[in-house]
Design an enzyme around this catalytic site. Structure first.
Site, PDB file in Angstrom:
ATOM      1  N   SER A  53      -9.611   1.720   3.146  1.00  0.00           N
ATOM      2  CA  SER A  53      -8.798   2.524   2.240  1.00  0.00           C
ATOM      3  C   SER A  53      -7.775   1.703   1.464  1.00  0.00           C
ATOM      4  CB  SER A  53      -8.053   3.604   3.040  1.00  0.00           C
ATOM      5  OG  SER A  53      -7.152   2.999   3.981  1.00  0.00           O
ATOM      6  N   SER A 112      -9.751  -0.642   7.336  1.00  0.00           N
ATOM      7  CA  SER A 112      -9.237  -0.465   5.980  1.00  0.00           C
ATOM      8  C   SER A 112      -8.592  -1.694   5.366  1.00  0.00           C
ATOM      9  CB  SER A 112      -8.249   0.700   5.949  1.00  0.00           C
ATOM     10  OG  SER A 112      -8.926   1.925   6.062  1.00  0.00           O
ATOM     11  N   LYS A 157       0.830  -1.197   0.000  1.00  0.00           N
ATOM     12  CA  LYS A 157       0.000   0.000   0.000  1.00  0.00           C
ATOM     13  C   LYS A 157       0.865   1.248   0.000  1.00  0.00           C
ATOM     14  CE  LYS A 157      -3.892   1.970   2.706  1.00  0.00           C
ATOM     15  NZ  LYS A 157      -4.756   1.723   3.876  1.00  0.00           N
TER      16      LYS A 157
END
Length: 393
Positions: free
Chosen positions: A111, A135, A34
């Site tokens: 997210s 997330s 990420k």
């Protein structure tokens, strides 16, 4: 399989191959990272072009990234995140919305949206994301993945762009529970002294199950029935005694206050372009006074103690999210968002490990079932998930 670019999982220009050690427990496995984690020689953008432009390219890996490389895993790229990880939708105004492989017409959830999509599309064996308020857990559920949020503090968050440090944890997702376990065996510390799994009750708190959409219980019941004999009985006792809304309110206040403490000065000095939802969330966070946050934190810590006590002799079993993935362009209702956060905030505020398991499909959409254990029962919880998979195949 569609070409990599058609999934829109990776940050533009950030697909690459960074090889790990030749021999190690994760040799042969690939991962995506990420875009909150530092990877030496690659910019950390935090989902926002203005952040990317105003920060130097890191010259060292985040410790977790280094550990995975040392264990033999190879990085294939950096994945899209919602800006500063401050949303659960999965859309990014600047880089677009990653395509949910399980339901391409639906949002992937965030997210860690690109992370989930990269794993679900088979572009890597596992994906590393972060989980502050769901997330990792929510996009794993929406994309039909196994996903894990560790105990708070179990893994280093150094070299990771923060959102709310009291809740931020690295986590990971995969199509394979075996890969989930392999990663855990490398990065997680030993569990603290725990009760044996067969001495724990399986708890299905009625107040949590009342928050979910119709059909969830019937879709998951067959799996639950198979799981129950592995535990020392079954409980439906309420967890929050009708106070879930208060729990969520306290958590959101503390999270917002910490998010502004993390990024407020930079936002004020750089006036970045922030996407819809993110912009308004930071504006609200900027209004939270220290006194209000301190009261909320005191309340939240009391709520967390209730959860810890509940888990003394139990493992909580619950739907990961209270709703199915919404269609793109169709925002979740206020009720759905409230119910989702009511479930997701529990592990976050109490610093607990939670594993989400892709055990059902409802109306064609992925539906995750979660196990939540006591603090620092991470390895035990992952082993439980693997046993459940073996029971159900």
């Amino acid at each position: 399989m569609k070409a990599i670019e058609n999934w829109n999982a990776f940050v533009p220009g950030e697909t690459f191959l960074l090889e790990g050690q030749v021999k190690g427990p994760l040799s042969g496995l690939t991962l995506s990272v990420k875009d909150l984690f530092d990877v030496a020689g690659h910019p950390t953008g935090a989902g926002n072009p203005d952040w990317l432009a105003s920060h130097a390219v890191p010259d060292r890996h985040a410790p977790l990234v280094q550990t995975l490389l040392d264990a033999g895993a190879c990085i294939v790229g950096k994945t899209i995140t919602e800006e500063f990880a401050y949303s659960l939708v999965g859309e990014n105004m600047h880089y677009g919305t990653p395509v949910n492989p399980h339901n391409p017409d639906c949002i992937p959830g965030g997210s860690s949206s690109g992370a989930a999509v990269s794993a679900a599309a088979g572009l890597c064996d596992f994906a590393v994301g972060t989980d502050t308020a769901g997330s990792v857990r929510l996009p794993a559920s929406f994309c039909g993945l196994w996903g894990f949020r560790p105990s708070h503090g179990a893994l280093s968050s150094q070299g990771v762009v923060p959102l709310a440090p009291s809740f931020d944890v690295p986590g990971w997702m995969s199509k394979s529970v075996d890969h989930l376990l392999q990663v855990g065996s490398v990065v997680l510390p030993p569990d603290q002294k725990l009760a044996a799994p067969d001495r724990l009750k399986l708890a299905l708190p009625e107040d949590l199950w009342l928050r979910v959409q119709p059909g969830f219980r019937s879709a998951l019941q067959a799996s639950i029935d198979r799981i129950v004999p592995s535990f020392q009985g079954l409980s439906h006792a309420s967890l929050a005694q009708d106070h879930l809304q208060a729990w969520q309110d306290a958590f959101r206040c503390v999270q917002g206050h910490e998010a502004w403490a993390s990024h407020g000065a930079w936002i004020r000095s750089h006036q970045p372009r922030l996407g819809p939802g993110i912009k308004e969330r930071f504006e609200w966070a900027s209004t939270i006074q220290d006194e209000e946050a301190n009261r909320a934190r005191a309340s939240m810590l009391k709520h967390a103690e209730v959860v810890h006590a509940y888990l003394d002799d139990a493992v909580i079993c619950m739907p990961t999210v209270a709703n199915l993935a919404p269609l793109k362009g169709h925002a979740s209702s206020d009720e759905d968002r409230t119910n989702a956060m009511s479930l997701l905030c529990i592990a976050s505020m109490a610093g607990l490990p939670q594993v989400t398991m892709p055990l059902a499909v409802l109306d064609g959409k992925a539906l995750g079932l979660s196990l939540m254990g006591g603090r620092h029962s991470d390895r035990q919880l992952l082993a439980m998930a693997q046993r459940i998979r073996n029971m159900l195949i």
